[in-house]
Write an enzyme that holds these catalytic residues in place. Structure first.
Site, PDB file in Angstrom:
ATOM      1  N   CYS A 266       7.767  -9.357  -0.636  1.00 28.34           N
ATOM      2  CA  CYS A 266       9.231  -9.209  -0.160  1.00 28.34           C
ATOM      3  C   CYS A 266       9.874  -8.295  -1.121  1.00 28.34           C
ATOM      4  CB  CYS A 266       9.588 -10.592  -1.047  1.00 28.34           C
ATOM      5  SG  CYS A 266      11.204 -11.743  -0.482  1.00 28.34           S
ATOM      6  N   HIS A 356       6.087 -14.150   2.783  1.00 27.88           N
ATOM      7  CA  HIS A 356       5.893 -14.842   1.940  1.00 27.88           C
ATOM      8  C   HIS A 356       3.695 -14.508   2.467  1.00 27.88           C
ATOM      9  CE1 HIS A 356       8.355 -15.111  -1.788  1.00 27.88           C
ATOM     10  NE2 HIS A 356       9.237 -14.567  -0.436  1.00 27.88           N
ATOM     11  N   GLU A 358       1.741 -16.216   0.750  1.00 29.83           N
ATOM     12  CA  GLU A 358       1.260 -17.050  -0.264  1.00 29.83           C
ATOM     13  C   GLU A 358       1.497 -18.459  -0.188  1.00 29.83           C
ATOM     14  OE1 GLU A 358       4.878 -17.288  -1.448  1.00 29.83           O
ATOM     15  OE2 GLU A 358       3.884 -15.318  -0.906  1.00 29.83           O
TER      16      GLU A 358
END
Length: 386
Positions: A266, A356, A358
Site C-alpha cells: 500500500c 492488502h 494480509e
C-alpha cells in the site's frame, strides 16, 4: 437539537441524521468503503487516520466489538492495543440496535463513545457515496451536540481544515519504540518492518511463516536496520500523501543499495515506486473495499483484494523502465480502472503491491506474496553463501 447530527461536505451539501458514538465535532476527508463486513478492522486501520469513513453497507454494528479483530499497532505497555480507532469520524445508515455475536465484548456505539469518535447515523450513505464518486473525496465534518451551528458556519469550519494532498501523517501513527513479533516455531528469517501505519495482521502473517518481525519507528536509519542483521526489509501501509515521505523514500533507496530484499504494501508500494523514480498522484475517490480485482501482468492471474488508498503511482500495465537499481516494471494493475497495483525490480530484489495481502478484513487470494518475500530472502541468503 440533542438528537441531531450533521455531516457537512466542503461543497456545501449537508446530510442531517442522529448522533452515533461520541457527540461533538470532527473534521477530516470524507471517503467511502464498499466492504459489507469488517468494520472493526477498517475503523482500527491506521491508514484511515484523519478520514471520515462512510459505510456503504446499510446496517453496521451487528457483530458488536471484540478484543481480537482490531488492526492497530502496539500503543501502550508491553501488550497489544488492537482496539484503537484511527478514523476521524464514522457515517452509517442504520446502526444495529442489538449485538449478536459470541465474540463480542460490547457494542460499536459504546466503543465509539469510549474513544471519543464522533459519528452520525440515519443518513443515506449511498447518496453520499454517489456525491464522492462524482466530485471526488473532499473535506468534511461531523457535528452534534454543542458543536452544532448554522450550515454556513459549519461549512466554514470544514473548508478551513487542510486537505489530504500534502499531508505528512506517517509519524502520527508510527510506533514510538521498536517492538518484536516473534516467529511461530523455528525462526527462518528476521524482517525489519518500517511502521508507516502497519496493520496488526501483517506481522502475524510473517510470523506464521517463521519470520521474526522487528517493527521500527518511521524515523529509523539504515545503520539501525543494519544493526538488526535482518534478512529483508518491509515497508508497511499508512496514511497521508506519499509525495511528502522523502525520508522513507531515501531510506528505501539505501536499503536497495545495501542489497536487502524488500517488500512493500500500500503506502509502501508508493514509497518503493518513488524510490524507483515514479511519481504519485491523488486519486479521484480512491479504492476502499474488499472485493477489488487485480491482474498480475506477467501471468494474467486475477486476485480479489482488500484495498484502502487514495493515492497511486503513475504507470501502465506491463510498462518497463530504467531505475538507478536496474530495470523495473509495473507488475500489477486494477482490473476496474487500470490503476497501478504493483511494481518490482525485474531481478526480484524488491517488489510491492498497492493492495492488502494480509486480508484484514478481506479475501486471502494474495497471501502468496508473503511466501514470495520468503523466497526472495532465501535466494539472497543462498547468494551470500555461494
Amino acid at each position: 437539537m440533542t438528537d441531531t447530527a450533521k455531516l457537512v461536505l466542503e461543497n456545501g451539501q449537508v446530510f442531517t441524521g442522529t448522533p452515533f458514538g461520541a457527540t461533538g465535532e470532527t473534521l477530516g476527508e470524507a471517503v467511502f468503503c464498499t466492504a459489507m463486513t469488517g468494520y472493526q478492522e477498517a475503523l482500527t486501520d491506521p491508514s484511515y487516520h484523519r478520514q471520515i469513513l462512510v459505510a456503504t453497507a446499510p446496517q453496521i454494528g451487528n457483530t458488536g466489538w471484540n478484543d481480537e479483530d482490531g488492526e492497530s499497532r502496539l500503543t501502550k505497555g508491553d501488550g497489544p492495543d488492537p482496539g484503537k480507532i484511527w478514523v476521524a469520524g464514522y457515517a452509517v445508515r442504520n446502526p444495529t440496535r442489538r449485538v449478536s455475536n459470541w465474540r463480542a465484548t460490547g457494542s460499536l456505539d459504546d466503543q465509539l463513545r469510549e474513544q471519543g469518535i464522533v459519528g452520525i447515523a440515519g443518513i443515506d450513505t449511498r447518496a453520499i457515496t454517489r456525491v464522492l464518486r462524482d466530485h471526488g473525496s473532499m473535506r468534511a465534518g461531523v457535528f452534534s451536540g454543542a458543536a452544532l451551528a448554522g450550515d454556513d458556519e459549519l461549512r466554514r469550519r470544514v473548508q478551513d481544515q487542510p486537505p489530504m494532498a500534502g499531508a505528512n501523517l506517517s509519524a502520527e501513527v508510527s510506533t514510538d519504540e521498536p517492538y518484536v513479533v516473534p516467529a511461530e516455531g523455528d525462526t527462518r528469517f528476521r524482517v525489519a518492518a518500517l511502521d508507516l501505519g502497519i496493520k496488526a495482521n501483517t506481522p502475524r502473517m510473517f510470523a506464521e511463516r517463521g519470520m521474526e518481525v522487528h517493527v521500527l519507528p518511521v524515523g529509523t536509519t539504515l545503520d539501525q536496520i543494519r544493526a538488526l542483521e535482518p534478512d529483508g526489509v518491509f515497508l508497511s501501509n499508512g496514511p497521508g500523501d506519499p509525495a511528502t515521505a522523502d525520508a522513507a523514500v531515501e531510506l528505501t533507496r539505501q536499503v536497495i543499495e545495501a542489497g536487502y530484499p524488500l517488500f512493500g504494501i500500500c503506502f509502501g508500494n508508493q514509497i518503493l515506486g518513488r524510490a524507483l523514480g515514479r511519481k504519485t498522484y491523488k486519486m479521484r475517490f480512491g479504492h476502499r473495499g474488499i472485493n477489488i480485482p487485480v491482474l498480475d501482468v506477467a501471468t494474467g492471474q486475477a486476485s480479489i483484494t482488500s484495498q484502502n488508498h487514495g493515492f497511486a503511482l503513475e504507470g501502465e500495465a506491463g510498462e518497463e523502465f530504467d531505475t538507478d537499481f536496474g530495470r523495473a516494471r509495473v507488475s500489477h494493475v486494477c482490473a476496474n480502472d487500470g490503476t497501478v497495483e504493483g511494481v518490482e525490480l525485474i531481478d526480484g530484489r524488491a517488489f510491492s503491491v498497492q493492495y492488502h495481502p494480509e486480508a484484514a478484513a478481506g479475501p486471502h487470494d494474495a497471501a502468496y506474496l508473503f511466501d514470495k518475500f520468503a523466497a526472495a530472502m532465501s535466494a539472497a541468503a543462498e547468494g551470500k553463501r555461494s
